[in-house]
Design a protein around this motif. Sequence first.
Motif, PDB file in Angstrom:
ATOM      1  N   VAL A 280      48.395  36.332  32.865  1.00  0.00           N
ATOM      2  CA  VAL A 280      49.830  36.189  33.135  1.00  0.00           C
ATOM      3  C   VAL A 280      50.629  37.157  32.263  1.00  0.00           C
ATOM      4  O   VAL A 280      51.592  37.772  32.732  1.00  0.00           O
ATOM      5  CB  VAL A 280      50.283  34.730  32.928  1.00  0.00           C
ATOM      6  N   GLU A 281      50.224  37.313  31.007  1.00  0.00           N
ATOM      7  CA  GLU A 281      50.925  38.266  30.136  1.00  0.00           C
ATOM      8  C   GLU A 281      50.809  39.687  30.689  1.00  0.00           C
ATOM      9  O   GLU A 281      51.782  40.446  30.668  1.00  0.00           O
ATOM     10  CB  GLU A 281      50.362  38.204  28.711  1.00  0.00           C
ATOM     11  N   ALA A 282      49.630  40.041  31.212  1.00  0.00           N
ATOM     12  CA  ALA A 282      49.449  41.380  31.793  1.00  0.00           C
ATOM     13  C   ALA A 282      50.328  41.549  33.034  1.00  0.00           C
ATOM     14  O   ALA A 282      50.941  42.597  33.232  1.00  0.00           O
ATOM     15  CB  ALA A 282      47.979  41.595  32.161  1.00  0.00           C
ATOM     16  N   ARG A 283      50.429  40.489  33.849  1.00  0.00           N
ATOM     17  CA  ARG A 283      51.267  40.538  35.041  1.00  0.00           C
ATOM     18  C   ARG A 283      52.738  40.731  34.657  1.00  0.00           C
ATOM     19  O   ARG A 283      53.466  41.494  35.298  1.00  0.00           O
ATOM     20  CB  ARG A 283      51.100  39.248  35.841  1.00  0.00           C
ATOM     21  N   ILE A 284      53.168  40.072  33.590  1.00  0.00           N
ATOM     22  CA  ILE A 284      54.556  40.205  33.129  1.00  0.00           C
ATOM     23  C   ILE A 284      54.817  41.624  32.632  1.00  0.00           C
ATOM     24  O   ILE A 284      55.850  42.219  32.939  1.00  0.00           O
ATOM     25  CB  ILE A 284      54.858  39.163  32.029  1.00  0.00           C
ATOM     26  N   GLU A 285      53.870  42.179  31.876  1.00  0.00           N
ATOM     27  CA  GLU A 285      54.078  43.511  31.294  1.00  0.00           C
ATOM     28  C   GLU A 285      54.010  44.625  32.325  1.00  0.00           C
ATOM     29  O   GLU A 285      54.673  45.650  32.172  1.00  0.00           O
ATOM     30  CB  GLU A 285      53.054  43.748  30.182  1.00  0.00           C
ATOM     31  N   GLU A 286      53.240  44.446  33.411  1.00  0.00           N
ATOM     32  CA  GLU A 286      53.100  45.521  34.387  1.00  0.00           C
ATOM     33  C   GLU A 286      54.298  45.619  35.335  1.00  0.00           C
ATOM     34  O   GLU A 286      54.525  46.656  35.924  1.00  0.00           O
ATOM     35  CB  GLU A 286      51.803  45.380  35.182  1.00  0.00           C
ATOM     36  N   LYS A 287      55.068  44.536  35.460  1.00  0.00           N
ATOM     37  CA  LYS A 287      56.211  44.553  36.369  1.00  0.00           C
ATOM     38  C   LYS A 287      57.462  45.039  35.643  1.00  0.00           C
ATOM     39  O   LYS A 287      57.665  44.731  34.461  1.00  0.00           O
ATOM     40  CB  LYS A 287      56.468  43.154  36.928  1.00  0.00           C
ATOM     41  N   GLU A 288      58.291  45.777  36.375  1.00  0.00           N
ATOM     42  CA  GLU A 288      59.548  46.246  35.793  1.00  0.00           C
ATOM     43  C   GLU A 288      60.496  45.070  35.582  1.00  0.00           C
ATOM     44  O   GLU A 288      61.169  44.973  34.562  1.00  0.00           O
ATOM     45  CB  GLU A 288      60.195  47.268  36.729  1.00  0.00           C
ATOM     46  N   LYS A 289      60.524  44.157  36.566  1.00  0.00           N
ATOM     47  CA  LYS A 289      61.356  42.958  36.462  1.00  0.00           C
ATOM     48  C   LYS A 289      60.464  41.754  36.779  1.00  0.00           C
ATOM     49  O   LYS A 289      60.326  41.361  37.930  1.00  0.00           O
ATOM     50  CB  LYS A 289      62.526  43.043  37.441  1.00  0.00           C
ATOM     51  N   PRO A 290      59.858  41.146  35.748  1.00  0.00           N
ATOM     52  CA  PRO A 290      58.949  40.020  35.989  1.00  0.00           C
ATOM     53  C   PRO A 290      59.673  38.830  36.616  1.00  0.00           C
ATOM     54  O   PRO A 290      60.869  38.647  36.424  1.00  0.00           O
ATOM     55  CB  PRO A 290      58.427  39.663  34.595  1.00  0.00           C
ATOM     56  N   LEU A 291      58.927  38.042  37.355  1.00  0.00           N
ATOM     57  CA  LEU A 291      59.490  36.848  37.982  1.00  0.00           C
ATOM     58  C   LEU A 291      59.674  35.741  36.940  1.00  0.00           C
ATOM     59  O   LEU A 291      58.840  35.575  36.039  1.00  0.00           O
ATOM     60  CB  LEU A 291      58.548  36.344  39.075  1.00  0.00           C
ATOM     61  N   PRO A 292      60.737  34.951  37.069  1.00  0.00           N
ATOM     62  CA  PRO A 292      60.914  33.808  36.164  1.00  0.00           C
ATOM     63  C   PRO A 292      59.724  32.844  36.230  1.00  0.00           C
ATOM     64  O   PRO A 292      59.373  32.220  35.236  1.00  0.00           O
ATOM     65  CB  PRO A 292      62.193  33.142  36.667  1.00  0.00           C
ATOM     66  N   PHE A 293      59.108  32.733  37.410  1.00  0.00           N
ATOM     67  CA  PHE A 293      57.947  31.863  37.559  1.00  0.00           C
ATOM     68  C   PHE A 293      56.833  32.241  36.587  1.00  0.00           C
ATOM     69  O   PHE A 293      56.161  31.372  36.027  1.00  0.00           O
ATOM     70  CB  PHE A 293      57.422  31.917  39.000  1.00  0.00           C
ATOM     71  N   ASP A 294      56.629  33.556  36.400  1.00  0.00           N
ATOM     72  CA  ASP A 294      55.569  34.003  35.491  1.00  0.00           C
ATOM     73  C   ASP A 294      55.829  33.534  34.064  1.00  0.00           C
ATOM     74  O   ASP A 294      54.912  33.111  33.362  1.00  0.00           O
ATOM     75  CB  ASP A 294      55.432  35.526  35.538  1.00  0.00           C
ATOM     76  N   TYR A 295      57.099  33.604  33.644  1.00  0.00           N
ATOM     77  CA  TYR A 295      57.431  33.127  32.292  1.00  0.00           C
ATOM     78  C   TYR A 295      57.242  31.609  32.179  1.00  0.00           C
ATOM     79  O   TYR A 295      56.748  31.108  31.164  1.00  0.00           O
ATOM     80  CB  TYR A 295      58.869  33.504  31.937  1.00  0.00           C
ATOM     81  N   CYS A 296      57.634  30.880  33.218  1.00  0.00           N
ATOM     82  CA  CYS A 296      57.457  29.425  33.197  1.00  0.00           C
ATOM     83  C   CYS A 296      55.974  29.066  33.142  1.00  0.00           C
ATOM     84  O   CYS A 296      55.571  28.173  32.396  1.00  0.00           O
ATOM     85  CB  CYS A 296      58.103  28.794  34.426  1.00  0.00           C
ATOM     86  N   ARG A 297      55.179  29.749  33.951  1.00  0.00           N
ATOM     87  CA  ARG A 297      53.735  29.483  33.964  1.00  0.00           C
ATOM     88  C   ARG A 297      53.123  29.792  32.603  1.00  0.00           C
ATOM     89  O   ARG A 297      52.315  29.026  32.085  1.00  0.00           O
ATOM     90  CB  ARG A 297      53.059  30.323  35.053  1.00  0.00           C
ATOM     91  N   LEU A 298      53.524  30.922  32.021  1.00  0.00           N
ATOM     92  CA  LEU A 298      52.999  31.297  30.705  1.00  0.00           C
ATOM     93  C   LEU A 298      53.330  30.220  29.665  1.00  0.00           C
ATOM     94  O   LEU A 298      52.468  29.786  28.905  1.00  0.00           O
ATOM     95  CB  LEU A 298      53.567  32.649  30.283  1.00  0.00           C
ATOM     96  N   GLY A 299      54.572  29.760  29.668  1.00  0.00           N
ATOM     97  CA  GLY A 299      54.968  28.727  28.708  1.00  0.00           C
ATOM     98  C   GLY A 299      54.212  27.424  28.909  1.00  0.00           C
ATOM     99  O   GLY A 299      53.794  26.774  27.955  1.00  0.00           O
ATOM    100  N   ALA A 300      54.017  27.042  30.165  1.00  0.00           N
ATOM    101  CA  ALA A 300      53.300  25.795  30.445  1.00  0.00           C
ATOM    102  C   ALA A 300      51.846  25.879  29.982  1.00  0.00           C
ATOM    103  O   ALA A 300      51.314  24.936  29.391  1.00  0.00           O
ATOM    104  CB  ALA A 300      53.365  25.490  31.943  1.00  0.00           C
ATOM    105  N   ILE A 301      51.208  27.006  30.244  1.00  0.00           N
ATOM    106  CA  ILE A 301      49.810  27.164  29.826  1.00  0.00           C
ATOM    107  C   ILE A 301      49.717  27.179  28.302  1.00  0.00           C
ATOM    108  O   ILE A 301      48.818  26.569  27.720  1.00  0.00           O
ATOM    109  CB  ILE A 301      49.198  28.444  30.431  1.00  0.00           C
TER     110      ILE A 301
END
Length: 94
Positions: free
Chosen positions: A14-35
Amino acid sequence: MVMREALEEEIVKVEARIEEKEKPLPFDYCRLGAIQRKVTTLRMWENMCSHAGTPTGPPAPPGPPAPPGPPAPPAPPAPPAPPGPPGPPGTDHF
């Protein structure tokens, strides 16, 4: 331990997915925090169980319930209802 390791691998993904996108989705941040919260909770349980000398797992069930206390005092009486709106003129029969 296997679950925690799988969750830690998912954190890396998930961290790699966030870093590779120019504008990461809020869902990715929520998922990262939950995990991350779940991994923190698992580590806490592992630490607690290792200090207690018991195998990892959920806590033991609670002991027997406490004996009942004295009964509660009765509730105070309700206040009287406020008077309603006045009726048409000439209907007061007092």
